[in-house]
Design a protein around this motif. Structure first.
Motif, PDB file in Angstrom:
ATOM      1  N   ALA A  32      26.420   7.484   6.212  1.00 23.56           N
ATOM      2  CA  ALA A  32      25.488   6.633   6.850  1.00 23.56           C
ATOM      3  C   ALA A  32      24.673   6.110   5.431  1.00 23.56           C
ATOM      4  CB  ALA A  32      24.568   8.434   7.122  1.00 23.56           C
ATOM      5  N   GLY A  33      25.004   6.372   4.587  1.00 23.85           N
ATOM      6  CA  GLY A  33      24.535   4.999   3.499  1.00 23.85           C
ATOM      7  C   GLY A  33      25.160   3.653   3.716  1.00 23.85           C
ATOM      8  N   LYS A  34      26.523   4.378   3.643  1.00 18.47           N
ATOM      9  CA  LYS A  34      27.157   2.339   3.822  1.00 18.47           C
ATOM     10  C   LYS A  34      26.395   1.716   5.290  1.00 18.47           C
ATOM     11  CE  LYS A  34      31.235   3.953   1.425  1.00 18.47           C
ATOM     12  NZ  LYS A  34      30.765   5.092   0.622  1.00 18.47           N
ATOM     13  N   ALA A  35      26.205   2.788   6.285  1.00 17.54           N
ATOM     14  CA  ALA A  35      26.142   2.001   7.537  1.00 17.54           C
ATOM     15  C   ALA A  35      24.287   1.380   7.131  1.00 17.54           C
ATOM     16  CB  ALA A  35      25.308   2.989   8.676  1.00 17.54           C
ATOM     17  N   ILE A  36      23.806   2.225   6.745  1.00 22.78           N
ATOM     18  CA  ILE A  36      22.045   1.670   6.151  1.00 22.78           C
ATOM     19  C   ILE A  36      21.775   0.417   5.933  1.00 22.78           C
ATOM     20  CG2 ILE A  36      20.143   2.935   5.296  1.00 22.78           C
ATOM     21  CD1 ILE A  36      20.006   5.554   5.757  1.00 22.78           C
ATOM     22  N   THR A  37      23.125   0.374   3.975  1.00 23.67           N
ATOM     23  CA  THR A  37      23.144  -0.516   3.285  1.00 23.67           C
ATOM     24  C   THR A  37      23.284  -1.910   4.287  1.00 23.67           C
ATOM     25  OG1 THR A  37      23.491   1.060   1.619  1.00 23.67           O
ATOM     26  CG2 THR A  37      24.143  -1.438   1.662  1.00 23.67           C
ATOM     27  N   LEU A 106      17.065  20.039   3.614  1.00 23.08           N
ATOM     28  CA  LEU A 106      17.136  18.645   4.094  1.00 23.08           C
ATOM     29  C   LEU A 106      18.326  18.768   4.923  1.00 23.08           C
ATOM     30  CD1 LEU A 106      16.005  16.881   1.636  1.00 23.08           C
ATOM     31  CD2 LEU A 106      15.080  16.960   3.529  1.00 23.08           C
ATOM     32  N   LEU A 107      19.456  17.974   5.679  1.00 23.05           N
ATOM     33  CA  LEU A 107      20.541  17.555   6.496  1.00 23.05           C
ATOM     34  C   LEU A 107      22.018  17.443   5.931  1.00 23.05           C
ATOM     35  CD1 LEU A 107      19.447  16.498   9.947  1.00 23.05           C
ATOM     36  CD2 LEU A 107      20.192  19.353   9.082  1.00 23.05           C
ATOM     37  N   MET A 108      20.748  16.428   4.405  1.00 23.68           N
ATOM     38  CA  MET A 108      22.121  16.101   2.949  1.00 23.68           C
ATOM     39  C   MET A 108      21.527  16.622   2.174  1.00 23.68           C
ATOM     40  SD  MET A 108      20.388  12.393   2.990  1.00 23.68           S
ATOM     41  CE  MET A 108      20.269  12.600   4.875  1.00 23.68           C
ATOM     42  N   ALA A 109      22.049  16.219   0.881  1.00 27.93           N
ATOM     43  CA  ALA A 109      21.319  16.990  -0.426  1.00 27.93           C
ATOM     44  C   ALA A 109      20.709  15.884  -1.005  1.00 27.93           C
ATOM     45  CB  ALA A 109      22.793  16.645  -1.157  1.00 27.93           C
ATOM     46  N   SER A 110      19.294  16.202  -1.291  1.00 27.83           N
ATOM     47  CA  SER A 110      18.748  15.744  -1.193  1.00 27.83           C
ATOM     48  C   SER A 110      18.810  15.194  -3.041  1.00 27.83           C
ATOM     49  CB  SER A 110      16.896  16.562  -1.471  1.00 27.83           C
ATOM     50  OG  SER A 110      16.640  17.211  -2.587  1.00 27.83           O
ATOM     51  N   PRO A 111      17.776  13.732  -3.241  1.00 31.61           N
ATOM     52  CA  PRO A 111      18.463  13.139  -4.598  1.00 31.61           C
ATOM     53  C   PRO A 111      17.082  14.199  -5.392  1.00 31.61           C
ATOM     54  CG  PRO A 111      16.396  11.723  -3.490  1.00 31.61           C
ATOM     55  CD  PRO A 111      17.931  13.178  -2.724  1.00 31.61           C
ATOM     56  N   LYS A 112      17.544  14.123  -6.521  1.00 29.83           N
ATOM     57  CA  LYS A 112      17.040  14.721  -7.912  1.00 29.83           C
ATOM     58  C   LYS A 112      15.250  13.564  -7.705  1.00 29.83           C
ATOM     59  CE  LYS A 112      20.333  16.521 -10.956  1.00 29.83           C
ATOM     60  NZ  LYS A 112      20.804  15.713 -12.394  1.00 29.83           N
ATOM     61  N   GLN A 113      14.005  13.888  -7.905  1.00 30.20           N
ATOM     62  CA  GLN A 113      13.598  13.367  -8.130  1.00 30.20           C
ATOM     63  C   GLN A 113      12.804  12.469  -9.146  1.00 30.20           C
ATOM     64  OE1 GLN A 113       9.464  15.448  -8.493  1.00 30.20           O
ATOM     65  NE2 GLN A 113      10.068  16.491  -6.300  1.00 30.20           N
ATOM     66  N   SER A 114      12.712  11.116  -9.302  1.00 32.53           N
ATOM     67  CA  SER A 114      12.721   9.810 -10.477  1.00 32.53           C
ATOM     68  C   SER A 114      11.408   8.802 -10.034  1.00 32.53           C
ATOM     69  CB  SER A 114      13.974   9.265 -10.322  1.00 32.53           C
ATOM     70  OG  SER A 114      13.455   8.355  -8.442  1.00 32.53           O
ATOM     71  N   SER A 154      11.289   2.704   6.255  1.00 33.51           N
ATOM     72  CA  SER A 154      11.553   4.296   5.460  1.00 33.51           C
ATOM     73  C   SER A 154      13.475   3.529   5.445  1.00 33.51           C
ATOM     74  CB  SER A 154      11.908   4.454   7.763  1.00 33.51           C
ATOM     75  OG  SER A 154      10.748   4.760   7.387  1.00 33.51           O
ATOM     76  N   MET A 155      13.956   3.111   5.745  1.00 36.23           N
ATOM     77  CA  MET A 155      15.193   3.304   4.685  1.00 36.23           C
ATOM     78  C   MET A 155      15.224   2.095   3.414  1.00 36.23           C
ATOM     79  SD  MET A 155      17.757   1.661   7.389  1.00 36.23           S
ATOM     80  CE  MET A 155      18.060   2.155   8.995  1.00 36.23           C
ATOM     81  N   ILE A 156      14.509   1.569   3.171  1.00 29.56           N
ATOM     82  CA  ILE A 156      14.373   1.505   1.874  1.00 29.56           C
ATOM     83  C   ILE A 156      13.251   3.132   1.129  1.00 29.56           C
ATOM     84  CG2 ILE A 156      12.547  -0.340   0.285  1.00 29.56           C
ATOM     85  CD1 ILE A 156      14.454  -2.109   1.807  1.00 29.56           C
ATOM     86  N   ALA A 157      12.425   2.982   1.714  1.00 30.27           N
ATOM     87  CA  ALA A 157      11.827   4.405   0.806  1.00 30.27           C
ATOM     88  C   ALA A 157      13.181   5.705   0.567  1.00 30.27           C
ATOM     89  CB  ALA A 157      11.200   5.343   2.030  1.00 30.27           C
TER      90      ALA A 157
END
Length: 229
Positions: A32-37, A106-114, A154-157
């Motif tokens: 999904a990440g590669k598709a978004i990119t 979430l449906l996927m592993a969420s990132p660490k807050q930054s 949204s994809m940018i966020a």
């Protein structure tokens, strides 16, 4: 030996492709990440040529003359304010959810807050508040245009939330935060100047465009973009 040569050639090509992929900017993990990119790269590659062409330029804001000339188009258009809400609200929600939900929600592993993810959410919250309480609107916009932009933002966020460094150095954090504060303050100030061009009570059909003055408008055409739209 021919088979060996072909194998070695294929191996070399795979290694070169793998090496090239490692030099790409960070992206959201998984397919999904590669598709978004890939989608983002496609939009970036095609946006310039579509925007400089009057026939393909997005019909919104001051370029929405064709849309505003149509009076019986209620089913396919929104008010400009509604359109701007559709542009910024999904990204605001996405950026906030990444901060408040953990991976179990979430449906996927969420990132660490930054810090970058926090600043991203502040940016989109600001934009939604400006749409609601600062800017003044009078035109229409096709529903498809803000919907597409809203998906892209949204994809940018999501991208910022997933790839930004959760533990930047002290200097990077201080410099980045300082630049963000300058940028968001300058952006808001020049948005305020633009909103002031339309006084309350002005006739809705008075859509003349006036050259803004004040701030950096005396030197450049769009300082609100310069400060980091």
């Amino acid at each position: 030996s021919t088979i060996t040569a072909l194998y070695n050639t294929e191996t070399l090509i795979i290694m070169q492709i793998s090496s090239a992929l490692q030099t790409l900017p960070p992206m959201i993990p998984g397919i999904a990440g590669k598709a978004i990119t890939g989608y983002q790269m496609f939009v970036i590659a095609t946006s310039y040529f579509s925007e400089i062409n009057e026939g393909t330029r997005m019909q919104y804001s001051k370029f929405a003359s064709k849309i505003n000339a149509i009076t019986d188009n209620a089913d396919s258009t929104w008010s400009s304010q509604m359109g701007m809400m559709v542009i910024y609200t999904p990204a605001m929600i996405a950026s906030i959810l990444l901060l408040v939900l953990d991976s179990s929600n979430l449906l996927m592993a969420s990132p660490k807050q930054s810090p970058a993810a926090v600043l991203c959410s502040i940016h989109f919250i600001k934009r939604v508040l400006e749409v609601l309480f600062l800017h003044k609107y009078s035109g229409q916009v096709q529903k498809a245009i803000p919907t597409a932009i809203g998906v892209y933002y949204s994809m940018i966020a999501l991208l910022v939330g997933f790839v930004s460094n959760p533990s930047p150095s002290a200097k990077a954090f201080q410099l980045g935060t300082a630049l963000f504060v300058v940028g968001i303050s300058g952006n808001f100030y020049h948005h305020f100047l633009l909103a002031s061009l339309r006084k309350s009570g002005k006739k809705i059909n008075d859509k003349r465009y006036v050259v803004p003055t004040g701030g950096l408008f005396n030197y450049v055409a769009a300082p609100h973009y310069f400060f980091g739209e």
